[in-house]
Design a protein around this motif. Structure first.
Motif, PDB file in Angstrom:
ATOM      1  N   PHE A 210      77.160   9.121  -6.446  1.00  0.00           N
ATOM      2  CA  PHE A 210      77.457   8.132  -5.409  1.00  0.00           C
ATOM      3  C   PHE A 210      76.495   8.293  -4.237  1.00  0.00           C
ATOM      4  O   PHE A 210      75.876   7.327  -3.793  1.00  0.00           O
ATOM      5  N   TRP A 211      76.371   9.522  -3.722  1.00  0.00           N
ATOM      6  CA  TRP A 211      75.521   9.742  -2.547  1.00  0.00           C
ATOM      7  C   TRP A 211      74.041   9.553  -2.880  1.00  0.00           C
ATOM      8  O   TRP A 211      73.265   9.076  -2.048  1.00  0.00           O
ATOM      9  N   ASP A 212      73.621   9.879  -4.079  1.00  0.00           N
ATOM     10  CA  ASP A 212      72.235   9.621  -4.476  1.00  0.00           C
ATOM     11  C   ASP A 212      71.952   8.106  -4.474  1.00  0.00           C
ATOM     12  O   ASP A 212      70.923   7.664  -3.967  1.00  0.00           O
ATOM     13  N   ALA A 213      72.888   7.337  -5.019  1.00  0.00           N
ATOM     14  CA  ALA A 213      72.724   5.867  -5.035  1.00  0.00           C
ATOM     15  C   ALA A 213      72.751   5.307  -3.613  1.00  0.00           C
ATOM     16  O   ALA A 213      71.942   4.423  -3.264  1.00  0.00           O
ATOM     17  N   ALA A 214      73.648   5.798  -2.782  1.00  0.00           N
ATOM     18  CA  ALA A 214      73.733   5.333  -1.390  1.00  0.00           C
ATOM     19  C   ALA A 214      72.447   5.643  -0.646  1.00  0.00           C
ATOM     20  O   ALA A 214      71.948   4.795   0.127  1.00  0.00           O
ATOM     21  N   SER A 215      71.857   6.820  -0.881  1.00  0.00           N
ATOM     22  CA  SER A 215      70.602   7.190  -0.218  1.00  0.00           C
ATOM     23  C   SER A 215      69.458   6.268  -0.638  1.00  0.00           C
ATOM     24  O   SER A 215      68.621   5.890   0.170  1.00  0.00           O
ATOM     25  N   GLU A 216      69.448   5.910  -1.917  1.00  0.00           N
ATOM     26  CA  GLU A 216      68.392   5.003  -2.400  1.00  0.00           C
ATOM     27  C   GLU A 216      68.519   3.620  -1.790  1.00  0.00           C
ATOM     28  O   GLU A 216      67.524   2.970  -1.495  1.00  0.00           O
ATOM     29  N   LEU A 217      69.751   3.158  -1.588  1.00  0.00           N
ATOM     30  CA  LEU A 217      69.982   1.817  -1.044  1.00  0.00           C
ATOM     31  C   LEU A 217      69.762   1.757   0.456  1.00  0.00           C
ATOM     32  O   LEU A 217      69.431   0.704   0.998  1.00  0.00           O
ATOM     33  N   ASN A 218      69.958   2.874   1.147  1.00  0.00           N
ATOM     34  CA  ASN A 218      69.842   2.862   2.606  1.00  0.00           C
ATOM     35  C   ASN A 218      69.113   4.117   3.043  1.00  0.00           C
ATOM     36  O   ASN A 218      69.672   5.126   3.326  1.00  0.00           O
TER      37      ASN A 218
END
Length: 162
Positions: A154-162
């Motif tokens: 989740f946090w890896d995906a969130a970091s990529e998006l923002n």
């Protein structure tokens, strides 16, 4: 006057629902399907939180009753409003000192709750006490020991998006 309690994502039903509710529901459905409990069972949901597992039991299992307990009054209040059923009784209670007679349940479950109990071994002893001989006791928790992979993704995906 009672001091105001600080509510976080684990003690507030509303906050928990926003933070983890969708994941909890997916797990609860798979868990109950895997258990495959016969009809008309007497269930105990230990550390029921916002009522996700309780609601899944009501929706997917042919049941007699569910007693759902949690130490958080806020979680129980949320569950009573959002997961009500004539088959369910919610109660604020300590998993380490269950307010039930010996051998009064056919099934005792805990979904994502035992890691919030100070002495999970003591809680499991209590669960065993209130579950009839030959009954089913089952629980699941997040795999924090292996890094809680779902949170990392989740946090890896969130970091990529923002």
């Amino acid at each position: 006057m009672e001091p105001e309690r600080s509510l976080d994502k684990w003690t507030s039903g509303e906050a928990y629902e926003r933070w983890m509710g969708r994941w909890s529901r997916l797990l609860a459905d798979k868990f109950l399907s895997w258990l495959n409990i016969p009809a008309a069972a007497r269930w105990l949901d230990v550390c029921c939180g916002s009522g996700v597992v309780t609601q899944a039991i009501v929706e997917h299992c042919s049941l007699a009753t569910v007693s759902a307990i949690d130490a958080s009054p806020e979680q129980i209040a949320f569950a009573r409003v959002h997961c009500s059923s004539p088959h369910v009784r919610y109660e604020v209670a300590d998993a380490m000192a269950l307010p039930f007679d010996d051998a009064c349940f056919d099934v005792a479950v805990s979904g994502l709750g035992l890691n919030f109990v100070l002495q999970p071994e003591r809680a499991l002893h209590e669960v065993r006490r209130v579950t009839r001989s030959g009954g089913t006791i089952a629980a699941y928790v997040w795999d924090y020991a292996q890094g809680a992979r779902f949170l990392r993704e989740f946090w890896d995906a969130a970091s990529e998006l923002n």
